[in-house]
Design an enzyme around this catalytic site. Structure first.
Site, mmCIF file in Angstrom:
data_model
loop_
_atom_site.group_PDB
_atom_site.id
_atom_site.type_symbol
_atom_site.label_atom_id
_atom_site.label_comp_id
_atom_site.label_asym_id
_atom_site.label_seq_id
_atom_site.Cartn_x
_atom_site.Cartn_y
_atom_site.Cartn_z
ATOM 1 N N LYS A 1 -83.050 -19.156 6.832
ATOM 2 C CA LYS A 1 -81.758 -18.464 6.649
ATOM 3 C C LYS A 1 -80.618 -19.217 7.332
ATOM 4 O O LYS A 1 -80.695 -19.516 8.527
ATOM 5 C CB LYS A 1 -81.879 -17.050 7.224
ATOM 6 C CG LYS A 1 -80.670 -16.156 7.029
ATOM 7 C CD LYS A 1 -81.009 -14.757 7.565
ATOM 8 C CE LYS A 1 -79.920 -13.748 7.369
ATOM 9 N NZ LYS A 1 -80.325 -12.410 7.840
ATOM 10 N N ASN B 1 -85.352 -17.452 10.782
ATOM 11 C CA ASN B 1 -85.592 -16.361 9.843
ATOM 12 C C ASN B 1 -85.935 -17.053 8.517
ATOM 13 O O ASN B 1 -85.067 -17.628 7.862
ATOM 14 C CB ASN B 1 -84.321 -15.509 9.729
ATOM 15 C CG ASN B 1 -84.559 -14.228 8.959
ATOM 16 O OD1 ASN B 1 -85.499 -14.122 8.195
ATOM 17 N ND2 ASN B 1 -83.679 -13.258 9.162
ATOM 18 N N GLU C 1 -79.572 -11.199 15.403
ATOM 19 C CA GLU C 1 -80.142 -12.405 14.778
ATOM 20 C C GLU C 1 -79.610 -13.689 15.409
ATOM 21 O O GLU C 1 -80.336 -14.673 15.524
ATOM 22 C CB GLU C 1 -79.862 -12.415 13.277
ATOM 23 C CG GLU C 1 -80.741 -11.448 12.519
ATOM 24 C CD GLU C 1 -80.653 -11.681 11.031
ATOM 25 O OE1 GLU C 1 -80.963 -12.779 10.565
ATOM 26 O OE2 GLU C 1 -80.267 -10.738 10.321
ATOM 27 N N GLU D 1 -87.070 -9.785 3.343
ATOM 28 C CA GLU D 1 -86.808 -10.541 4.579
ATOM 29 C C GLU D 1 -87.663 -9.934 5.694
ATOM 30 O O GLU D 1 -87.783 -8.712 5.789
ATOM 31 C CB GLU D 1 -85.326 -10.372 4.947
ATOM 32 C CG GLU D 1 -84.928 -10.931 6.297
ATOM 33 C CD GLU D 1 -83.487 -10.526 6.697
ATOM 34 O OE1 GLU D 1 -83.055 -9.406 6.326
ATOM 35 O OE2 GLU D 1 -82.831 -11.324 7.386
ATOM 36 N N CYS E 1 -81.106 -12.407 2.826
ATOM 37 C CA CYS E 1 -80.189 -11.316 3.172
ATOM 38 C C CYS E 1 -78.722 -11.713 3.246
ATOM 39 O O CYS E 1 -78.065 -11.849 2.232
ATOM 40 C CB CYS E 1 -80.628 -10.650 4.466
ATOM 41 S SG CYS E 1 -79.753 -9.070 4.688
ATOM 42 N N ASN F 1 -82.626 -6.931 4.832
ATOM 43 C CA ASN F 1 -82.679 -5.765 5.734
ATOM 44 C C ASN F 1 -81.229 -5.432 6.020
ATOM 45 O O ASN F 1 -80.581 -6.110 6.821
ATOM 46 C CB ASN F 1 -83.328 -6.117 7.074
ATOM 47 C CG ASN F 1 -84.831 -6.225 7.028
ATOM 48 O OD1 ASN F 1 -85.550 -5.301 7.407
ATOM 49 N ND2 ASN F 1 -85.317 -7.369 6.598
HETATM 50 N N1 CDT Z 1 -80.497 -8.972 7.733
HETATM 51 C C1 CDT Z 1 -79.193 -9.174 7.454
HETATM 52 O O1 CDT Z 1 -78.751 -10.304 7.287
HETATM 53 N N2 CDT Z 1 -78.432 -8.093 7.417
HETATM 54 C C2 CDT Z 1 -77.017 -8.154 7.220
HETATM 55 C C3 CDT Z 1 -76.380 -7.037 7.917
HETATM 56 C C4 CDT Z 1 -74.951 -7.218 7.950
HETATM 57 S S1 CDT Z 1 -74.342 -7.132 9.531
HETATM 58 C C5 CDT Z 1 -72.686 -7.022 9.246
HETATM 59 C C6 CDT Z 1 -76.601 -8.147 5.753
HETATM 60 O O2 CDT Z 1 -75.776 -8.980 5.381
HETATM 61 O O3 CDT Z 1 -77.052 -7.299 4.985
#
Ligand code: CDT
Length: 345
Positions: free
Chosen positions: A127, A109, A147, A47, A195, A220
């Site tokens: 996303k 995203n 985000e 990502e 993600c 990420n």
């Molecule tokens: N980039 C991304 O979507 N990261 C999220 C962080 C979680 S925030 C609670 C993830 O689901 O891994």
């Protein structure tokens, strides 16, 4: 009928705020060259592959923020084009995640599937599930996840697609004989997510209802996002172990429950010496087993030789949707967002 492909996840380690895109692209091309050495046909990058994971930061001006976005056709971007050129030269399909700014000014995203044999983007995904907050936390020590501030939720749905040129001797529309069964015999059926989407069974089910055989996603994931994960006290080490556990858990469970392979690719490491992102890129089979897994927290290629025919068992037995799903009982799933508890006793 065996339908084998050699696939890889290209995990990408730390990228700082001031790391230039040319430097990142050189690292990605190194990984692609390594993939070519292993005769890999498809590589999944993370990502927002091209920059630091900027939603951790609050930007004061649009100009500062826009440095992290791609504008227009990414395959023509002077910074990124060398990656697509290398993919074509090596004959390797690639999935690449990036921050997309549209002509209308919307941010998404996004990731794309670039086909080396077709020499073009076959599919784009934006996303759907955006984690985090719109406003930064008041605690100056908190790691933010902005985000929801920087991106709109994806508007392309969950588009499954077939990728040509990977599996030989498949059934095509043009060669189809009357009465011939096509299930499990055409070009591979792929789906992409990004993600946080991986934590939502709805996303996987949307793809598996379209017969998906391989789901691909980059991530990420903060190793210690105490403000977002919940309030249970943990050391940073425990929090990171837990984050890694959940990442594997959802990938393995959903691969099994949807009878598909999956490839996850991490942007990981310590960005700017402070923002700790978990690694754990993995390739899972349709029985939920991890068949390849990253061993480092830096740039690393993991490779697996997979046979998409292995999806048939789950799709035709335990998870034969047409025989076992009970849609008459699932109405709430697409009508209700939040929780409505039963009345108090
Ligand atoms: N980039 C991304 O979507 N990261 C999220 C962080 C979680 S925030 C609670 C993830 O689901 O891994």
């Amino acid at each position: 009928m065996a339908r084998k492909i050699i696939v890889a996840a290209a995990q990408v380690g730390a990228i700082n705020q001031d790391t230039g895109k040319a430097e990142v692209i050189a690292r990605l091309i190194n990984l692609l060259n390594e993939a070519a050495h292993h005769k890999v046909q498809l590589v999944v990058f993370p990502e927002c592959t091209l920059t630091t994971f900027f939603p951790c930061h609050l930007f004061q001006t649009q100009e500062e923020l826009d440095r992290y976005f791609e504008h227009g056709d990414i395959t023509q971007s002077p910074d990124v084009a060398p990656l697509f050129e290398q993919a074509k030269t090596s004959g390797i399909d690639i999935v690449v995640g990036y921050a997309e700014r549209t002509l209308e000014g919307n941010g998404y995203n996004t990731c794309i599937y670039f086909s080396a044999s077709e020499r073009k983007v076959l599919q784009k995904y934006r996303k759907v599930h955006l984690p985090g907050t719109v406003e930064p936390f008041e605690d100056p020590e908190a790691i933010n996840q902005l985000e929801k501030r920087y991106f709109k939720p994806g508007d392309l749905g969950f588009p499954a697609f077939r990728a040509p040129g990977l599996v030989p001797d498949v059934v095509k529309q043009s060669t189809l004989k009357a009465g011939q069964s096509t299930v499990g015999r055409g070009d591979p059926i792929f789906g992409m997510m990004i993600c946080n989407d991986r934590r939502w069974p709805e996303a996987w089910r949307m793809y598996s209802l379209k017969g998906v055989e391989l789901v691909m996603f980059g991530f990420n994931t903060g190793g210690n996002m105490a403000h977002l994960w919940g309030s249970k006290p943990m050391t940073p080490e425990q929090a990171k172990t837990e984050a890694l556990f959940h990442s594997k858990l959802v990938q393995q469970a959903n691969s099994y429950m949807n009878a598909c392979f999956s490839i996850s690719s991490a942007r990981c490491g310590l960005d700017d010496g402070k923002y700790d992102l978990i690694a754990g890129s993995a390739i899972c089979d349709p029985e939920g087993h991890v068949v390849a897994e990253a061993q480092t927290e830096g740039d690393e290629l993991i490779v697996a030789n997979i046979d998409l025919a292995d999806c048939r068992q789950g799709k035709e037995k335990t998870f034969d949707f047409s025989r076992h799903r009970r849609v008459e009982t699932y109405g709430l799933i697409d009508k209700q967002t939040g929780v409505v508890e039963p009345e108090l006793l």
